[in-house]
Design a protein around this motif. Sequence first.
Motif, mmCIF file in Angstrom:
data_model
loop_
_atom_site.group_PDB
_atom_site.id
_atom_site.type_symbol
_atom_site.label_atom_id
_atom_site.label_comp_id
_atom_site.label_asym_id
_atom_site.label_seq_id
_atom_site.Cartn_x
_atom_site.Cartn_y
_atom_site.Cartn_z
ATOM 1 N N TYR A 36 34.642 -1.832 6.349
ATOM 2 C CA TYR A 36 35.770 -0.900 6.378
ATOM 3 C C TYR A 36 36.224 -0.766 7.830
ATOM 4 O O TYR A 36 35.594 -1.295 8.743
ATOM 5 C CB TYR A 36 35.367 0.464 5.801
ATOM 6 C CG TYR A 36 34.078 1.011 6.396
ATOM 7 C CD1 TYR A 36 34.093 1.765 7.577
ATOM 8 C CD2 TYR A 36 32.845 0.760 5.796
ATOM 9 C CE1 TYR A 36 32.929 2.244 8.133
ATOM 10 C CE2 TYR A 36 31.666 1.243 6.343
ATOM 11 C CZ TYR A 36 31.720 1.977 7.511
ATOM 12 O OH TYR A 36 30.551 2.445 8.055
ATOM 13 N N TYR A 37 37.322 -0.074 8.041
ATOM 14 C CA TYR A 37 37.884 0.028 9.389
ATOM 15 C C TYR A 37 37.195 1.144 10.165
ATOM 16 O O TYR A 37 37.420 2.327 9.900
ATOM 17 C CB TYR A 37 39.393 0.260 9.318
ATOM 18 C CG TYR A 37 40.152 -0.992 8.941
ATOM 19 C CD1 TYR A 37 40.652 -1.844 9.922
ATOM 20 C CD2 TYR A 37 40.342 -1.339 7.604
ATOM 21 C CE1 TYR A 37 41.326 -3.012 9.582
ATOM 22 C CE2 TYR A 37 41.012 -2.500 7.257
ATOM 23 C CZ TYR A 37 41.498 -3.340 8.243
ATOM 24 O OH TYR A 37 42.151 -4.478 7.906
ATOM 25 N N LEU A 38 36.381 0.746 11.119
ATOM 26 C CA LEU A 38 35.668 1.680 11.985
ATOM 27 C C LEU A 38 36.032 1.358 13.426
ATOM 28 O O LEU A 38 35.931 0.206 13.860
ATOM 29 C CB LEU A 38 34.157 1.560 11.776
ATOM 30 C CG LEU A 38 33.293 2.447 12.690
ATOM 31 C CD1 LEU A 38 33.511 3.923 12.356
ATOM 32 C CD2 LEU A 38 31.818 2.082 12.553
ATOM 33 N N HIS A 39 36.419 2.400 14.166
ATOM 34 C CA HIS A 39 36.832 2.226 15.557
ATOM 35 C C HIS A 39 36.101 3.241 16.433
ATOM 36 O O HIS A 39 36.269 4.450 16.268
ATOM 37 C CB HIS A 39 38.340 2.413 15.706
ATOM 38 C CG HIS A 39 39.145 1.516 14.814
ATOM 39 N ND1 HIS A 39 39.515 0.249 15.176
ATOM 40 C CD2 HIS A 39 39.629 1.721 13.565
ATOM 41 C CE1 HIS A 39 40.205 -0.304 14.192
ATOM 42 N NE2 HIS A 39 40.279 0.567 13.199
ATOM 43 N N GLN A 40 35.306 2.727 17.367
ATOM 44 C CA GLN A 40 34.614 3.591 18.314
ATOM 45 C C GLN A 40 35.249 3.546 19.701
ATOM 46 O O GLN A 40 34.913 4.356 20.560
ATOM 47 C CB GLN A 40 33.143 3.181 18.404
ATOM 48 C CG GLN A 40 32.411 3.289 17.067
ATOM 49 C CD GLN A 40 30.936 3.025 17.204
ATOM 50 O OE1 GLN A 40 30.210 3.793 17.845
ATOM 51 N NE2 GLN A 40 30.474 1.937 16.604
ATOM 52 N N GLN B 157 42.324 -4.573 18.033
ATOM 53 C CA GLN B 157 42.240 -3.136 17.756
ATOM 54 C C GLN B 157 40.830 -2.567 17.822
ATOM 55 O O GLN B 157 40.560 -1.491 17.286
ATOM 56 C CB GLN B 157 42.862 -2.807 16.383
ATOM 57 C CG GLN B 157 44.338 -3.154 16.260
ATOM 58 C CD GLN B 157 45.246 -2.242 17.082
ATOM 59 O OE1 GLN B 157 44.803 -1.561 17.994
ATOM 60 N NE2 GLN B 157 46.533 -2.259 16.748
ATOM 61 N N ALA B 158 39.919 -3.282 18.476
ATOM 62 C CA ALA B 158 38.541 -2.800 18.656
ATOM 63 C C ALA B 158 37.911 -2.384 17.326
ATOM 64 O O ALA B 158 37.227 -1.363 17.229
ATOM 65 C CB ALA B 158 38.504 -1.641 19.661
ATOM 66 N N ARG B 159 38.139 -3.205 16.333
ATOM 67 C CA ARG B 159 37.564 -2.928 15.014
ATOM 68 C C ARG B 159 36.109 -3.361 14.991
ATOM 69 O O ARG B 159 35.767 -4.489 15.348
ATOM 70 C CB ARG B 159 38.347 -3.674 13.932
ATOM 71 C CG ARG B 159 37.811 -3.430 12.532
ATOM 72 C CD ARG B 159 38.496 -4.313 11.508
ATOM 73 N NE ARG B 159 37.880 -4.146 10.201
ATOM 74 C CZ ARG B 159 38.199 -4.867 9.131
ATOM 75 N NH1 ARG B 159 39.132 -5.806 9.219
ATOM 76 N NH2 ARG B 159 37.586 -4.655 7.976
ATOM 77 N N GLU B 160 35.230 -2.443 14.560
ATOM 78 C CA GLU B 160 33.804 -2.744 14.476
ATOM 79 C C GLU B 160 33.518 -3.677 13.297
ATOM 80 O O GLU B 160 34.301 -3.776 12.345
ATOM 81 C CB GLU B 160 32.996 -1.446 14.328
ATOM 82 C CG GLU B 160 33.164 -0.463 15.470
ATOM 83 C CD GLU B 160 32.548 -0.930 16.779
ATOM 84 O OE1 GLU B 160 31.660 -1.812 16.728
ATOM 85 O OE2 GLU B 160 32.942 -0.418 17.838
ATOM 86 N N ASN B 161 32.385 -4.344 13.361
ATOM 87 C CA ASN B 161 31.997 -5.299 12.331
ATOM 88 C C ASN B 161 31.432 -4.575 11.115
ATOM 89 O O ASN B 161 30.217 -4.538 10.883
ATOM 90 C CB ASN B 161 30.974 -6.290 12.896
ATOM 91 C CG ASN B 161 30.661 -7.403 11.909
ATOM 92 O OD1 ASN B 161 31.459 -7.700 11.029
ATOM 93 N ND2 ASN B 161 29.495 -8.021 12.071
ATOM 94 N N LYS B 162 32.320 -3.981 10.359
ATOM 95 C CA LYS B 162 31.971 -3.231 9.152
ATOM 96 C C LYS B 162 32.887 -3.672 8.016
ATOM 97 O O LYS B 162 33.972 -4.217 8.266
ATOM 98 C CB LYS B 162 32.129 -1.726 9.380
ATOM 99 C CG LYS B 162 31.208 -1.129 10.434
ATOM 100 C CD LYS B 162 29.786 -1.039 9.928
ATOM 101 C CE LYS B 162 28.883 -0.348 10.947
ATOM 102 N NZ LYS B 162 27.470 -0.271 10.479
#
Length: 389
Positions: free
Chosen positions: A225-229, A218-223
């Motif tokens: 919390y759930y961040l998607h760019q 799901q292209a989840r960023e390494n944060k």
Amino acid sequence: MEQVYLCLAHMSGNEMKYIQEAFDTNWVVPLGPNVNAFEEELEAFVGQGKKVVALSAGTAAVHLAMIALGVGPGDDVICQSFTFAASCNPARYLGANPVFVDSEAATWNMDPNLLEEAIKDRIQKTGHKPKAIVPVYLYGMPAYIDDIISIAQKYDIPVLEDSAEAFGSRYKGQMTGTFGEYGVMSFNGNKMITTSGGGALICPNQEAKNKIMFYATQARENKPYYLHQEIGYNYRMSNVCAGIGRGQMTVAEDHIRHHQRIARMYAEAFDGHDIIRFHKQPETYMDANFWLCTITFETPENDKPLTSGMEVEPCEMVTRAMAALRQEGIESRPLWRPMHTQPVYKDAPAYVNGISERMFHKGLCLPSGPCVTDAHVEKIISILKQVAR
């Protein structure tokens, strides 16, 4: 009546050990120890220093590879016409244009001469070179991949090998799926090994593997919390399915040898037959897995010019052979219907020579899987010879 299938899944007896571990440790979700271990086993199997990402399907692997290669709306993607739809459908997912290239007669895979013709013509017509080339190893038969890679390098176009049907096939000693930028594997229930459903993508290096895993989760960023760019997908293999795959890897070489032995039985039985031709590997440096064994019916009627496009259908002898086999509980099927004749792709550019249409017209797939016995093969041979008298 006993049923004989083309390629029925065959369990090694080791699958439940890994599945039980997944349940005992509560790793019953995507990712986990079995996934990691299965990927490592696949990397060792294909060699060449390649990295592998285990995914939910071979189609997912094609899709993610095209994303990694930058395929987008309006781009051309050169696809083999003689294949299953999963080879080219992901181009349409991305708004790109499949451009179909026909086969050469020896391997039934992408014709290098037509490939170069297609590239030149698309550059002339669009002003842009295609974004990717997708050759397929049909029924496990290696393509003339050296020639395809050479042409791709000449025009600086990446190659995505669809090796979904060719698990364990080799070309000059090297595993198919490892020549291009990316390679696709499939572990569907009827493939050489299975994970129930599933696939994998062979990647050039760890950086590319990490990128594919990013899009597959799901292209989840390494944060925290759930961040998607970027847009991502839910394409990772489950730990339970990977457990099946680990069990299957313990018998993978046995499965390959069995398919090859069945192929030799068919080849010897039809050697010199007036009508039935077994599709052999044309070069000594090709080592096909013979996922499915295939024949063609060579008759004067089948040598007549065919009506082009969607009107091409399996010939009368193919139809009779399928009916005779079905009556004895034996599965068979025609070869893949070429994609350039499919209604959904009726407007797609196509560079054809008639090879794939002719093979579809006169070809038949025969049972080849690990559950197919010598007695089954002998019965199939007898029935086919009766049909082709």
